[in-house]
Structures are given as C-alpha cells and as structure tokens.
Enzyme design. Sequence first.
Site, short mmCIF file in Angstrom:
data_model
loop_
_atom_site.label_atom_id
_atom_site.label_comp_id
_atom_site.label_asym_id
_atom_site.label_seq_id
_atom_site.Cartn_x
_atom_site.Cartn_y
_atom_site.Cartn_z
N HIS A 81 0.81 -1.21 0.00
CA HIS A 81 0.00 0.00 0.00
C HIS A 81 0.84 1.26 0.00
CE1 HIS A 81 -2.29 -3.06 2.46
NE2 HIS A 81 -3.12 -2.83 1.45
N HIS A 83 1.08 4.60 1.98
CA HIS A 83 0.65 5.11 3.28
C HIS A 83 0.78 6.63 3.31
CE1 HIS A 83 0.06 1.46 5.89
NE2 HIS A 83 0.40 0.95 4.71
N HIS A 99 -3.32 4.03 5.48
CA HIS A 99 -3.32 4.04 4.02
C HIS A 99 -3.62 5.44 3.51
CE1 HIS A 99 -4.45 -0.51 3.64
NE2 HIS A 99 -3.32 -0.30 4.30
N HIS A 107 -11.79 0.98 2.72
CA HIS A 107 -10.73 0.14 2.17
C HIS A 107 -11.34 -0.87 1.20
CE1 HIS A 107 -7.10 -2.21 1.90
NE2 HIS A 107 -7.77 -3.30 2.22
N HIS A 116 -9.29 2.92 -0.98
CA HIS A 116 -8.39 4.03 -0.70
C HIS A 116 -7.54 4.30 -1.94
CE1 HIS A 116 -8.24 2.35 3.68
NE2 HIS A 116 -9.28 3.12 3.53
N ASP A 119 -4.63 1.90 -1.93
CA ASP A 119 -4.84 0.45 -2.01
C ASP A 119 -4.32 -0.08 -3.34
OD1 ASP A 119 -6.12 0.41 0.45
OD2 ASP A 119 -8.14 0.44 -0.39
N HIS A 158 3.33 -5.46 3.79
CA HIS A 158 2.80 -6.07 5.01
C HIS A 158 3.16 -7.56 5.06
CE1 HIS A 158 0.28 -2.66 6.36
NE2 HIS A 158 0.30 -2.35 5.06
N ARG A 175 3.86 -4.45 9.40
CA ARG A 175 4.55 -3.75 8.31
C ARG A 175 5.99 -4.29 8.29
NH1 ARG A 175 2.00 2.28 9.18
NH2 ARG A 175 -0.11 1.53 9.50
#
Length: 184
Positions: A81, A83, A99, A107, A116, A119, A158, A175
């Site tokens: 993602h 962030h 995000h 999401h 998002h 995403d 992630h 993360r």
Amino acid sequence: MRIALVATCAALGLLGACSTTPPPATATAPAAASTRHAVANLAAASGSLVSGRLTLTPTAGGVRIAGDIGGLAPGSSHGFHIHETGDCSAADASSAGGHFNPHASAHGRAGATPHHAGDMDNIRADADGVARVDVQVAGVALGDGSDNDIAGRALVVHAAADDYASQPAGNAGARIACGVIAVD
C-alpha cells in the site's frame, strides 16, 4: 505572403495552427509533473529482512510503480500500500500512518469501488523470495501538489495478504518493509 497564409488557414479552419507568430513562452513550457520520477528504497521493518528499490513514473491517469522486493518467503503474498506519511523511522513502520486516503473512502481492492487511493493488489514472491512489482496506480499523481499527490508519502509491504474487505486496512498484518517516495 503572411496575408495569403492567414487567408488560406482561415479558409481551412486552421487559423491557430498556421500562425507564423510564435506562441507565448508559457504555452510551450512542459508541465513539471509530466517529467518527474521518484524512487522508494524499502528498508526492513518489524524485524524482517525485506528490502527493495522501486521506481515511480507518472503515466496517463496515474503512477507506475516498478522494481523488486526481496527477502520474502518463497511463494508468499503480501499487502502492498501507499501510506499517508513519508516517515519510516519507527521500528515497526507505524510512523507511516494509515493508508493514503485523501477522499475518505472505505478500504477495498484497487479497481473496485470503494477503495483508498493507496490500495493496491497484493504482491507475490517467486521461488527465490523476490516480488517483481509492476503496477499502475490509477487516480494518483506524482509531485504536482494536488490532494492525490503521493510524493513524500510511503510505500509499505505487510506480513500477510490483504483480504480487501476488513476495515480499515485489509487485515494484512505487520509492516515488514517501508520506503519514502522521494521525487528526484
């Protein structure tokens, strides 16, 4: 000669295209955002050995992210993602915030509604533990200062795959790598 050229162009409906007078300098200056590129050097987080280097290039309607991320378990899938904060200083990369979501959407999966702006689809490691990334992120910009600009934000990998449904972030776990998007 100029009068004949103007008359001919006017008759063809091409008056603006046939002008012999050069356009003002501002009309020919290239857009700054169209020439920008960025890199994100991903460093390990949360005790992982994951790292990589990604390049970001503006494209029509978005930004292309490409490169390799290594140190993953062979055949594993991971949430990936953009962030909101360009800060990877925390050991667990929590400093990168949530995000990137400038429009306060739920999401979800990229390409589906809602989702998002940050995403993206999961990445998958090959048999050597390397994920080869080549993704087009639609609806974001790079370095133009707009509300959907991702320059200076962070890319995060992630520990688990994103389920594209759990709120607010897809239940993708810790993360394990983080890198700030730096425009060159």
